[in-house]
Design an enzyme around this catalytic site. Structure first.
Site, short mmCIF file in Angstrom:
data_model
loop_
_atom_site.label_atom_id
_atom_site.label_comp_id
_atom_site.label_asym_id
_atom_site.label_seq_id
_atom_site.Cartn_x
_atom_site.Cartn_y
_atom_site.Cartn_z
N LEU A 317 66.34 67.33 33.65
CA LEU A 317 67.69 67.13 33.13
C LEU A 317 68.04 68.24 32.15
O LEU A 317 67.53 68.28 31.04
CB LEU A 317 67.79 65.78 32.41
CG LEU A 317 67.13 64.57 33.09
CD1 LEU A 317 67.24 63.34 32.22
CD2 LEU A 317 67.76 64.32 34.44
N THR A 318 68.92 69.13 32.57
CA THR A 318 69.31 70.23 31.69
C THR A 318 70.03 69.70 30.46
O THR A 318 70.88 68.83 30.57
CB THR A 318 70.23 71.21 32.45
OG1 THR A 318 69.58 71.62 33.65
CG2 THR A 318 70.55 72.42 31.61
N CYS A 401 70.64 73.60 42.09
CA CYS A 401 71.61 73.82 41.00
C CYS A 401 72.93 74.36 41.57
O CYS A 401 72.94 75.39 42.24
CB CYS A 401 71.04 74.80 39.98
SG CYS A 401 72.13 75.05 38.56
N GLY A 503 70.07 60.30 44.06
CA GLY A 503 71.52 60.13 44.06
C GLY A 503 71.96 58.68 43.98
O GLY A 503 71.53 57.85 44.78
N ASP A 504 72.82 58.37 43.00
CA ASP A 504 73.48 57.06 42.87
C ASP A 504 72.52 55.90 42.65
O ASP A 504 72.72 54.82 43.19
CB ASP A 504 74.33 56.77 44.12
CG ASP A 504 75.47 57.75 44.28
OD1 ASP A 504 75.68 58.55 43.37
OD2 ASP A 504 76.14 57.71 45.32
N ARG A 526 70.48 62.51 36.43
CA ARG A 526 71.38 62.45 35.30
C ARG A 526 72.79 62.85 35.69
O ARG A 526 73.55 62.04 36.11
CB ARG A 526 70.90 63.39 34.22
CG ARG A 526 70.66 64.80 34.68
CD ARG A 526 71.36 65.76 33.79
NE ARG A 526 71.43 67.06 34.37
CZ ARG A 526 72.31 67.98 34.00
NH1 ARG A 526 73.19 67.72 33.10
NH2 ARG A 526 72.32 69.16 34.56
#
Length: 659
Positions: A317-318, A401, A503-504, A526
């Protein structure tokens, strides 16, 4: 939300200004009324306006016809309908050390003021009395570092110093407690000064990477497509379509000059990067005795295995996936954690800020790091560097990314369209690593053109141990619904290589449906929309198969733990406090999207749903639901004291707040 909780924007903020009903508590803190944070005078970007999705239709609230007409006119304005997206690239950025004008020299804090390297030229204070006269007031009566470890290394500069300062500003030490932690390494993978010096002076030895890159620099035997020096990392050679001269990798600022390439080319140079001729092997200078490891390479079956089948994986998580946040998720049941995305070129240059992303807490039992890069030379060298210097269980390549800064340089999602470079990166990194190599990808670059099913078999052939697939394309970014049917199709294609889906995932029901798709595990990520950042207790819900109606006081306690972890990690002095505040505010920009289970009309909450304005079951629950930056600052002040006079904050993502 049930009608009794629904509110209008005006009613919502009026309730917060009134501090809720008399006698309401703020998470058990019992703190008296705080002064309102002054309105910022400057409007920054389009995120200052209210997000259209947050507006409640007036007919739902039973307002009169006149108000409905006004609301309708408001909706017709094109400016209101435009949704803020992307990053706040021009947001104000003030470094934490700017909040403290007069700072004490570190040599004084460490008890060796006479050894200050700069002597009379030092720009910091050396007189403790002078420093204490201008030091900001303490923020509390207890220091988390002193209570946990028996000693606070920040001494008089600690913002909670009254807990451990004696007569004459002496730093008190709890000897019994300090002895328990003596010799224990709580955080690993630190950048030593010696290693940083080697990297900056380019004296670090990349023996295996150089060997692999020499094979890439040679033309293929057929003289066709391979006539290009595929290992070079210059934009000119990347853009060239014709045959380029066989120049050495020395053209890249981070690569050594290669020997002349007059040797006979090897057609299988790419397929067998570890195999080289006798002349090449003899040209590598070695020091010390020869061992079996120098002669015999590890086979793929002999490498350390990554056994995370069915485990819960917290995605890299950036910005928000820092070490304190990962500790929170680990406590709630995350099995696998991964550091924030690190840029390989910055690591090779020895940048301290980039190496900080690789730090690993001792509670993270299965931990990996994620690298981003666009070329095989830098990525392979970085992999060898990490293989020799840090302790990790796996290395992940970021091929998912979507941001322009990375994509336009050929990294992230762009590698999915650069199959030659992608192959060279995976094969090269796999050849120098002793731990498993994983890859994170998206469904593709364009929205309706999925290519992951074509790439996954190649990734397996190139030597990767696992693939994580995010069910959206680059164009979709983090919007739309993740395509789990396509993820299931790719999981079958990937077999026997493990494939994790992403995802989701925002509830245990979402996780159960995902696992039924045939994936090896799920990655809880995230971004916009998010899972773990909205509710880090999601890992507990999945493992216990229940919906947790967590109270506002319990959520506030989580924030309190985060601030304590932050003070441990970044420090309890002014710089550390303000850095902790910054990352807390970034996290609050996601946490505000959580809708308490007790307020939902139907379960579970959908990850793309944005609630209307609602008043919570108490003041603190309502405050945590606010998407106003000033309200997040109020929460931070409950935990870390008043903000500095010049403090400003704007979240990283435009869609996350308004002012």
């Amino acid at each position: 939300c049930p009608r009794r909780f629904l509110s209008s924007k005006e009613q919502f903020h009026a309730y917060l200004r009134a501090r809720g009903e008399p006698g309401s508590q703020t998470g058990g803190e019992g703190k008296e009324e705080e002064e309102d944070v002054e309105e910022k005078k400057e409007e920054i970007g389009s995120c200052q306006s209210e997000p259209p999705a947050k507006r409640v239709r007036s007919e739902d609230l039973g307002q009169d016809e006149e108000n409905r007409e006004d609301a309708g006119a408001e909706e017709k304005e094109p400016v209101e309908r435009k949704r803020a997206r992307g990053q706040n690239k021009s947001r104000p950025c003030m470094k934490p050390n700017r909040y403290e004008q007069s700072r004490l020299c570190p040599s004084v804090t460490q008890g060796c003021a006479e050894k200050c390297y700069f002597g009379a030229r030092c720009r910091f204070l050396h007189d403790i009395g002078e420093y204490m006269a201008v030091k900001p007031a303490d923020l509390g009566h207890s220091c988390v570092l002193f209570e946990t470890f028996g000693k606070c290394i920040y001494g008089v500069t600690c913002r909670f110093a009254q807990a451990h300062l004696g007569d004459g500003y002496e730093n008190i030490v709890n000897a019994d407690l300090a002895k328990q932690w003596e010799g224990k390494s709580l955080v690993r993978n630190n950048l030593s000064k010696d290693l940083q010096h080697q990297l900056r002076k380019r004296k670090f030895s990349f023996t295996k990477a150089d060997e692999y890159l020499r094979g890439l620099a040679k033309p293929h035997g057929d003289g066709g497509k391979g006539g290009k020096a595929t290992g070079l990392s210059t934009e000119e050679q990347e853009a060239s379509n014709g045959t380029t001269p066989q120049e050495g990798l020395g053209d890249s600022p981070e690569c050594p000059v290669l020997p002349e390439q007059g040797n006979d080319p090897k057609p299988d140079a790419l397929q067998s990067p570890g195999v080289t001729g006798d002349e090449e092997a003899s040209s590598i200078k070695t020091v010390g005795p020869v061992t079996d490891e120098d002669i015999i390479k590890l086979r793929s079956c002999e490498k350390k295995k990554l056994d995370i089948q069915g485990k819960l994986y917290l995605a890299p998580l950036t910005t928000c996936g820092n070490l304190p946040f990962r500790r929170i998720c680990k406590r709630f049941g995350a099995d696998v954690t991964c550091g924030e995305m690190a840029v390989c070129t910055n690591l090779l240059q020895g940048q301290s800020s980039e190496w900080a992303l690789l730090k690993r807490h001792h509670t993270e039992d299965i931990f990996g790091v994620q690298l981003e890069g666009a070329f095989p030379d830098t990525m392979t060298k970085c992999a060898e560097l990490l293989n020799q210097t840090i302790e990790v269980d796996f290395v992940d390549i970021n091929v998912g990314c979507p941001i322009d800064l990375v994509y336009k340089k050929g990294g992230g999602c762009a590698l999915m369209t650069r199959s030659n470079k992608f192959e060279q990166i995976v094969r090269g990194m796999n050849s120098v690593l002793d731990m498993p190599l994983t890859v994170k990808i998206r469904t593709g670059v364009q929205e309706k053109i999925n290519v992951a099913h074509k790439i996954i078999p190649k990734i397996r052939e190139w030597g990767a141990s696992m693939v994580t697939l995010h069910g959206r394309s680059r164009e979709q970014r983090y919007t739309r619904v993740a395509d789990w049917d396509y993820i299931a199709e790719c999981a079958k294609i990937a077999s026997p290589m493990p494939l994790f889906g992403n995802g989701d995932i925002l509830s245990y029901e979402d996780a159960n449906r995902a696992m039924q798709m045939g994936v090896s595990g799920i990655m809880i990520a995230r971004q916009v929309p998010v899972g773990a950042l909205i509710k880090p207790w999601l890992f507990t819900e999945i493992k216990e198969q229940r919906h947790w109606d967590i109270s506002s006081s319990e959520r506030f306690a989580i924030l309190k733990d985060f601030t304590n972890y932050g003070l441990e990690h970044w420090g309890s002095d002014t710089q550390g406090v303000e850095k902790t505040r910054k990352f807390l505010l970034e996290w609050l920009s996601f946490l505000c999207r959580y809708i308490p289970v007790g307020l939902l009309e139907h379960l579970p909450q959908k990850i793309n749903e944005r609630p209307p304005y609602y008043v919570g079951r108490d003041y603190l629950e309502t405050l945590m639901a606010s998407q106003n930056v000033d309200d997040w600052i109020k929460i931070s002040e409950l935990l870390l004291g008043p903000v500095p006079t010049s403090f400003t904050f704007l979240p990283k993502h435009k869609a996350n707040s308004y002012r």
